[in-house]
Design an enzyme around this catalytic site. Structure first.
Site, PDB file in Angstrom:
ATOM      1  N   TRP A 160      38.055 -50.725  22.298  1.00 40.34           N
ATOM      2  CA  TRP A 160      38.444 -49.739  23.310  1.00 40.34           C
ATOM      3  C   TRP A 160      39.580 -50.323  24.137  1.00 40.34           C
ATOM      4  CZ3 TRP A 160      35.922 -49.266  28.656  1.00 40.34           C
ATOM      5  CH2 TRP A 160      36.370 -48.107  29.299  1.00 40.34           C
ATOM      6  N   ASP A 241      28.613 -53.900  25.005  1.00 40.19           N
ATOM      7  CA  ASP A 241      29.044 -52.702  25.726  1.00 40.19           C
ATOM      8  C   ASP A 241      28.383 -51.493  25.064  1.00 40.19           C
ATOM      9  OD1 ASP A 241      30.219 -50.727  27.179  1.00 40.19           O
ATOM     10  OD2 ASP A 241      32.276 -51.127  26.546  1.00 40.19           O
ATOM     11  N   LYS A 277      28.380 -40.375  28.399  1.00 40.71           N
ATOM     12  CA  LYS A 277      28.445 -39.603  27.164  1.00 40.71           C
ATOM     13  C   LYS A 277      27.079 -39.061  26.760  1.00 40.71           C
ATOM     14  CE  LYS A 277      32.669 -40.972  27.203  1.00 40.71           C
ATOM     15  NZ  LYS A 277      33.273 -41.870  26.254  1.00 40.71           N
TER      16      LYS A 277
END
Length: 424
Positions: A160, A241, A277
């Site tokens: 990311w 993560d 999310k």
């Protein structure tokens, strides 16, 4: 009379001096920020900016990873609506209470380490609420810099894009390890293991436990066991993560398997969690940072240091999102409803992957599109080059990041035929 004139002259002199000083100070201040230029554009946010400036009625934005329904509209989960109704009228407008914060952290760590994990019962973890996953990563990066000032962070290639910004701003030097194989569009496992092995002992690694962003490529369970074993040999520190728990398989426990393998092998672990999310709460910025410890005493010390860092950064997080997530996770009915809705979202994404692949194959594409269904989670690493991505923008008004990452969270079935024709 003469005294009055002198007083008037003195007042005018003072006002005149003050005006000169103000003008002088203002003139000097004009140049304070002349040396500041524009910051580099964020590769993900810039996609949205370009999309919004496009006037075509047929434009499609596949850049930002936020879940949408078949009509492209944001989704508010029923568990969130019910949770909102439950907390209505009970909020307070001061900082988050200790009980709400503690409940959020405890319920969050149960999701990743297991509800019956000994470390939860024994209090062998330091956990704090954070400003979503980004905030949790930033807190850990600062913690790493403060207590291991000479250390690096190893990031996968690719990862990311904001991971680079986070550790750079914490002044932690970055190193990389190979992960994605562009030819197979899958995991470059041999190279990954070589880079882990060749890294200096006791290095920090950032790992994606499921639904790797941006590739959608995850190691198998057996590969995770090999990675964990090598980490133990090298005494590396694994920082996970966890941004998409539930989106890879639709099962919260299955998506936490990588972390639990490391836990079984005796690693001390750090983990950033986000509910942006998987609960559809992107705007609420609710997350958690946890660090596993050797005992409860150490956990108290580390938690105090994490709280010390947050105090200087933003003092305390917003109340509403934390109270909402805490309510959903601690209410058996709401949590069960959330798990069902999360599974439905994950299944829909898997169906969309299959539909896109079928569309491409029916259109007679000569390329191999197996990777579309082999990859998991919200994102697909399409394999498109920057030039091909640019062509899609110019000729078809289809927007995605320049590395070819497609977000299935923003797709709908109506788009597949058009996308298929473009990609052939």
């Amino acid at each position: 009379m003469q005294g009055r004139r002198m007083m008037t002259m003195m007042i005018k002199s003072i006002h005149s001096t003050a005006r000169r000083r103000f003008v002088s100070t203002s003139a000097a201040a004009i140049g304070w920020w002349d040396h500041v230029g524009r910051a580099p554009k964020d590769p993900i946010m810039s996609v949205t900016e370009a999309f919004l400036s496009d006037t075509s009625p047929d434009k499609i934005n596949l850049g930002v990873g936020a879940y949408r329904d078949d009509d492209g509209r944001p989704v508010v989960l029923q568990c969130v609506r019910d949770g909102e109704a439950k907390i209505a009228g009970t909020e307070f407008l001061e900082s988050v209470s200790a009980s709400v914060s503690s409940n959020l952290v405890e319920e969050s760590v149960k999701l990743i380490y297991g509800k019956d994990a000994d470390l939860v019962k024994e209090g062998r973890f330091a956990g704090v609420q954070a400003l979503s996953g980004t905030g949790a990563c930033r807190l850990f990066a600062e913690f790493q810099k403060r207590f291991y000032p000479q250390s690096n962070i190893y990031l996968s290639v690719p990862t990311w894009s904001n991971h680079h910004n986070i550790w750079r701003d914490a002044q932690v030097p970055q190193r990389t390890f190979r992960y994605y194989h562009p030819d197979s569009k899958g995991l470059h496992f041999t190279a990954l293991m070589d880079d882990i092995k060749n890294a200096p002992d006791c290095s920090f690694f950032l790992l994606h436990p499921c639904a790797h962003n941006p590739t959608g490529v995850d190691p198998t369970e057996e590969q995770w066991r090999e990675i964990s074993n090598l980490f133990r040999v090298k005494n590396h520190f694994p920082f996970f993560d966890m941004a998409y728990q539930g989106f890879a398989s639709g099962d919260l426990d299955k998506d936490a398997k990588a972390i639990r393998i490391f836990l079984e092998d005796g690693h001390l672990i750090g983990c950033a969690q986000s509910f942006a999310k998987n609960m559809g709460l992107y705007g609420h910025r609710v997350g958690c940072l946890s660090v596993l410890c050797v005992d409860a005493k150490q956990a108290v010390a580390i938690k105090s240091q994490l709280q010390h860092i947050t105090r200087a950064m933003y003092s305390s997080p917003p109340v509403h999102g934390i109270l909402l997530v805490s309510t959903i996770l601690s209410d058996p009915h709401l949590k069960e409803l959330w798990e069902k809705e999360l599974k439905a979202m994950a299944n829909r994404i898997q169906r969309m992957r299959s539909s896109l692949r079928e569309s491409l194959e029916k259109l007679g594409s000569h390329l191999n599109w197996d990777h579309i269904t082999n990859q998991v989670g919200m994102f697909c690493f399409s394999g498109l080059s920057p030039d091909q991505v640019n062509r899609l923008v110019k000729e078809f008004h289809i927007y995605m990041t320049c590395d070819g990452r497609i977000s299935y969270g923003r797709c709908d079935y109506k788009e597949f035929e058009l996308r298929g024709k473009c990609n052939t």
